[in-house]
Enzyme design. Sequence first.
Site, short mmCIF file in Angstrom:
data_model
loop_
_atom_site.label_atom_id
_atom_site.label_comp_id
_atom_site.label_asym_id
_atom_site.label_seq_id
_atom_site.Cartn_x
_atom_site.Cartn_y
_atom_site.Cartn_z
N TYR A 139 -5.70 5.36 -7.12
CA TYR A 139 -5.95 5.24 -5.69
C TYR A 139 -7.35 4.68 -5.50
O TYR A 139 -8.34 5.41 -5.55
CB TYR A 139 -5.82 6.61 -5.02
N TYR A 164 0.85 -1.20 0.00
CA TYR A 164 0.00 0.00 0.00
C TYR A 164 0.88 1.24 0.00
O TYR A 164 1.70 1.46 0.90
CB TYR A 164 -0.89 -0.03 1.23
#
Length: 389
Positions: free
Chosen positions: A342, A298
Amino acid sequence: MSVRARDSLGGRAAVVGIGATEFSKDSGRSELRLAAEAVRAALDDAGLTVADVDGLVTFTMDTSPEITVAQACGMGELSFFSRVHYGGGAACATVQQAALAVAAGVAEVVVCYRAFNERSGRRFGSGVTRREPTAEGVALGWSLPSGLLTPASWVAMAAQRYLFTYGTTPEEAFGPVAVTARRHAATNPAAYFHGRPITLAEHAASRWIAEPLRLLDCCQETDGGQALVVTSVERARDLPNPPAVIAAAAQGAGRAQEQMTSFYRDDLTGLPEMGVVARQLWRTSGLGPADIDVGILYDHFSPFVLMQLEEFGFCGPGEAAAFVTADRLPLNTHGGQLGEAYLHGMNGIAEAVRQLRGTSTNQVPEAARALVTAGTGVPTSGLVLTTDG
């Protein structure tokens, strides 16, 4: 899964379908429609129909409730529906909950999804603009008056401490992460930054957002949807695509945990919540850093990629920048959230599935084991996916 013992979930469920909308800055349609499009695309990829689905999982932040998505897609009866809290920390946990439901026989086919207009609608990067009083919001009340108003400013506190502790600079430490992500995005047609790699010099020349974070250390704001289909390993064998078997799944929260503002811990140079996840994943999967073929970590902000590598034991404390520079592990081969989109980490899980299928645009030869992580700085989650099953 206990933090003290190996669990029995590994090898009982698999990701068998992935589907997404395009990733844009202005989708021109509702978040519900984005969710429905992604769910239908994932089911098509899995060779299943809406009639097969009996479970749905999403994020507490998602504006499209499970039952509403079921209606929009034309699904029938559901026996399982659930949501996971803590923003991007929920990504891998949605798959964990789906796998738990499948393993327990509560549901047979569970779809995990996330959809938002995070650029044209609510922009998370703008920080806290209005918030209803909550118990967890009290922690923010200590930080906001000091000017820590956005996610970038919250991460900048830990990033600055990391640089000080290890005697390095933003260019040396964070630049390699951003350049690696954009290199992969440049060859990924689905990425927003397709065809647009960057250099270390360009990273260093980008403007400050919250020192020591520059613009190119910060993830995008994206409109789009991503969905994943989870079912049993047995059923997966009859479906058209090779399954990505869930060898281990974990959630983790550390001591003195807050949402992005855990500034009162003894040490700000690590991510204890990800350390909890790492120990569980390695224990249950029986694997370790040397066994992983590709890492999908991430990357809402580049410094936290470094800390994750260190928490998982790929390298020692303060050594992650050199590890990334040496390209010792294929990292965020879709371009990550810095380069592709995102989507709160859900697109990263999809990339891990593509790697195990052998269909990534930046394919790692003979990739058989992938590590995926969810949001950092918050209670979080992770997965080990494999071709075994």
